[in-house]
Design a protein around this motif. Structure first.
Motif, PDB file in Angstrom:
ATOM      1  N   ILE A 160       0.873  -1.026   0.197  1.00 48.86           N
ATOM      2  CA  ILE A 160       0.179  -0.029  -0.045  1.00 48.86           C
ATOM      3  C   ILE A 160       1.064   1.263   0.041  1.00 48.86           C
ATOM      4  N   ASN A 161       0.347   2.324  -0.173  1.00 48.67           N
ATOM      5  CA  ASN A 161       1.007   3.686  -0.308  1.00 48.67           C
ATOM      6  C   ASN A 161       0.587   4.541   0.726  1.00 48.67           C
ATOM      7  N   PRO A 162       1.272   4.425   1.796  1.00 50.28           N
ATOM      8  CA  PRO A 162       0.805   5.103   3.030  1.00 50.28           C
ATOM      9  C   PRO A 162       0.332   6.517   2.828  1.00 50.28           C
ATOM     10  N   VAL A 163       1.305   7.412   2.374  1.00 54.13           N
ATOM     11  CA  VAL A 163       0.944   8.882   2.060  1.00 54.13           C
ATOM     12  C   VAL A 163      -0.400   9.069   1.192  1.00 54.13           C
ATOM     13  N   MET A 164      -0.699   8.126   0.294  1.00 52.14           N
ATOM     14  CA  MET A 164      -1.856   8.462  -0.575  1.00 52.14           C
ATOM     15  C   MET A 164      -2.859   8.106   0.083  1.00 52.14           C
ATOM     16  N   LEU A 165      -2.685   7.239   1.119  1.00 48.66           N
ATOM     17  CA  LEU A 165      -4.025   6.783   1.897  1.00 48.66           C
ATOM     18  C   LEU A 165      -4.530   7.763   2.613  1.00 48.66           C
ATOM     19  N   LEU A 166      -3.330   8.530   3.504  1.00 54.65           N
ATOM     20  CA  LEU A 166      -3.695   9.547   4.313  1.00 54.65           C
ATOM     21  C   LEU A 166      -4.170  10.665   3.602  1.00 54.65           C
ATOM     22  N   LEU A 167      -3.602  11.168   2.517  1.00 52.81           N
ATOM     23  CA  LEU A 167      -4.319  12.051   1.687  1.00 52.81           C
ATOM     24  C   LEU A 167      -5.652  11.837   1.352  1.00 52.81           C
ATOM     25  N   ALA A 168      -6.012  10.610   0.718  1.00 49.89           N
ATOM     26  CA  ALA A 168      -7.399  10.222   0.553  1.00 49.89           C
ATOM     27  C   ALA A 168      -8.332  10.164   1.543  1.00 49.89           C
ATOM     28  N   TYR A 169      -7.911   9.832   2.991  1.00 48.61           N
ATOM     29  CA  TYR A 169      -8.747   9.678   4.007  1.00 48.61           C
ATOM     30  C   TYR A 169      -8.943  10.909   4.507  1.00 48.61           C
ATOM     31  N   GLY A 170      -8.189  12.183   4.180  1.00 47.09           N
ATOM     32  CA  GLY A 170      -8.623  13.481   4.636  1.00 47.09           C
ATOM     33  C   GLY A 170      -8.089  13.988   5.844  1.00 47.09           C
ATOM     34  N   ALA A 171      -6.618  13.443   5.926  1.00 43.24           N
ATOM     35  CA  ALA A 171      -5.923  13.906   7.131  1.00 43.24           C
ATOM     36  C   ALA A 171      -5.499  15.570   6.706  1.00 43.24           C
ATOM     37  N   THR A 172      -5.549  16.279   7.606  1.00 48.46           N
ATOM     38  CA  THR A 172      -5.367  17.737   7.220  1.00 48.46           C
ATOM     39  C   THR A 172      -3.806  18.150   7.317  1.00 48.46           C
ATOM     40  N   PHE A 173      -2.819  17.216   7.520  1.00 44.15           N
ATOM     41  CA  PHE A 173      -1.489  17.505   7.504  1.00 44.15           C
ATOM     42  C   PHE A 173      -0.755  16.185   7.273  1.00 44.15           C
ATOM     43  N   VAL A 174      -0.200  16.111   6.140  1.00 49.45           N
ATOM     44  CA  VAL A 174       0.427  14.851   5.744  1.00 49.45           C
ATOM     45  C   VAL A 174       2.013  14.991   5.290  1.00 49.45           C
ATOM     46  N   ALA A 175       2.802  14.576   6.042  1.00 47.45           N
ATOM     47  CA  ALA A 175       4.344  14.581   5.699  1.00 47.45           C
ATOM     48  C   ALA A 175       4.921  13.267   5.664  1.00 47.45           C
ATOM     49  N   ARG A 176       6.222  13.296   5.265  1.00 48.03           N
ATOM     50  CA  ARG A 176       7.142  12.021   5.273  1.00 48.03           C
ATOM     51  C   ARG A 176       8.536  12.440   5.843  1.00 48.03           C
ATOM     52  N   GLY A 177       9.129  11.739   6.413  1.00 49.35           N
ATOM     53  CA  GLY A 177      10.469  11.847   6.946  1.00 49.35           C
ATOM     54  C   GLY A 177      11.175  10.442   6.639  1.00 49.35           C
ATOM     55  N   PHE A 178      12.579  10.617   6.950  1.00 51.51           N
ATOM     56  CA  PHE A 178      13.468   9.608   6.990  1.00 51.51           C
ATOM     57  C   PHE A 178      14.038   9.656   8.522  1.00 51.51           C
ATOM     58  N   SER A 179      14.169   8.351   8.890  1.00 49.44           N
ATOM     59  CA  SER A 179      14.812   8.286  10.208  1.00 49.44           C
ATOM     60  C   SER A 179      16.112   8.747  10.189  1.00 49.44           C
ATOM     61  N   SER A 180      16.896   8.685   9.305  1.00 48.33           N
ATOM     62  CA  SER A 180      18.366   9.136   9.272  1.00 48.33           C
ATOM     63  C   SER A 180      18.728  10.774   9.144  1.00 48.33           C
ATOM     64  N   ASN A 181      17.374  11.280   8.717  1.00 50.41           N
ATOM     65  CA  ASN A 181      17.461  12.850   8.754  1.00 50.41           C
ATOM     66  C   ASN A 181      16.778  13.446   9.741  1.00 50.41           C
ATOM     67  N   THR A 182      17.608  13.314  10.870  1.00 48.23           N
ATOM     68  CA  THR A 182      16.895  13.853  12.232  1.00 48.23           C
ATOM     69  C   THR A 182      16.533  15.352  12.247  1.00 48.23           C
ATOM     70  N   LYS A 183      17.453  16.006  11.500  1.00 46.12           N
ATOM     71  CA  LYS A 183      17.207  17.338  11.326  1.00 46.12           C
ATOM     72  C   LYS A 183      15.821  17.793  10.823  1.00 46.12           C
ATOM     73  N   GLN A 184      15.583  17.424   9.731  1.00 51.12           N
ATOM     74  CA  GLN A 184      14.251  17.431   8.869  1.00 51.12           C
ATOM     75  C   GLN A 184      13.261  16.837   9.704  1.00 51.12           C
TER      76      GLN A 184
END
Ligand code: SF4
Ligand code: MG
Length: 289
Positions: A160-184
């Motif tokens: 499944i594509n988590p970000v697409m699901l969250l967008l389709a479900y109507g989450a009002t804030f959707v972001a993605r991070g990577f555990s190695s990029n702690t600053k971001q």
């Protein structure tokens, strides 16, 4: 010691609990915990106003490692429990933390309903594309080619594509991070917490013990920050970024202002109290039974 290092040290003193993480050496979840502690330090959330709620899985051990009124609940049920915490005391900053299996398999049915209710809380999904705690079974985000203990010849279902699901479900804030990029990731957690509504952060957090496909190197090669010109109010563009095959975009895909569940609930309660007097309530109840 630099100012940044001094701040990190202070945040650790303030927010790290006395429980030491039991994750395997090299687990991506350490990076997410570090970013979370840093974000709390920046936002200065008092620990008596902090609640971290989790389900079951490696990443769901998270609440043990941070100071707060935390709950390690049952498999897939962190979101409804967290919603209860928020309704009981809207002053509390509520964070839900869990993995891809907990969130998108057993708990998958809760996400759309919590997203459309839009409670003011943050949901951090640590995605390692495997069930790590139970020693490496296929998960909803495992790739088709991935061999696991339950799929020795590869998976049958596409991920499944988590970000697409969250967008389709109507989450009002959707972001993605990577555990190695702690600053971001620290910044994303801060932005998500400041957002008034249901803020979901999908974090790629590799499992070096059981997932030999989605490794740190594999993710590093594909990860790209969302270009600064992206308009996060444009949902179609957010979907486009989420659908990218050759890249893994990180950053804020989408944000929208919408009344929160708590504020809507308050309005309903005030209408109910004002519109119906005791005699009418009694008459209606008598008709019902
Ligand atoms: Fe992390 Fe994987 Fe170990 Fe679980 S099994 S603690 S996800 S490295
Ligand atoms: Mg997992």
């Amino acid at each position: 010691m630099s100012e940044v290092m001094e701040k990190i040290k202070q945040a650790k003193v303030e927010y790290k609990s006395e429980v030491k993480p039991t994750w395997c050496p090299g687990c991506g979840d350490y990076g997410v915990l570090a970013a979370f502690i840093r974000a709390l330090g920046e936002m200065k959330i008092p620990t008596h106003k902090l609640s971290i709620v989790s389900g079951i899985g490696c990443s769901s051990r998270f609440p043990h490692f941070v100071r707060g009124y935390n709950l390690h609940t049952v498999h897939g049920r962190a979101l409804p429990v967290a919603l209860g915490v928020k309704i009981a005391n809207p002053e509390i900053e509520v964070f839900v933390v869990g993995g891809d299996g907990d969130g998108f398999a057993i708990g998958g049915g809760h996400i759309p309903h919590v997203a459309r209710r839009n409670p003011d809380m943050v949901y951090i999904i640590l995605d390692n594309a495997i069930y790590g705690l139970t020693k490496g079974q296929v998960s909803p985000t495992s790739t088709l080619t991935m061999t696991t203990t339950t799929t020795p010849y590869g998976a049958i279902e596409p991920p499944i594509n988590p970000v697409m699901l969250l967008l389709a479900y109507g989450a009002t804030f959707v972001a993605r991070g990577f555990s190695s990029n702690t600053k971001q990731l620290t910044q994303l957690i801060i932005e998500a917490t400041r957002h008034k509504g249901f803020a979901a952060i999908h974090v790629i957090s590799p499992c070096p013990t059981f997932n030999m496909e989605i490794t740190f190197d594999f993710v590093r090669e594909k990860v790209v920050e969302i270009p600064p010109e992206h308009d996060p109010t444009n949902k179609l563009k957010a979907f486009e970024l989420a659908m990218a095959q050759d890249k893994i975009y990180t950053g804020i895909f989408y944000r929208e202002e919408r009344p929160t569940f708590e504020s809507n609930l308050e309005k309903i309660i005030s209408k109910f109290d004002g519109a119906i007097d005791e005699a009418v309530k009694k008459e209606r109840l008598e008709k019902l039974f």
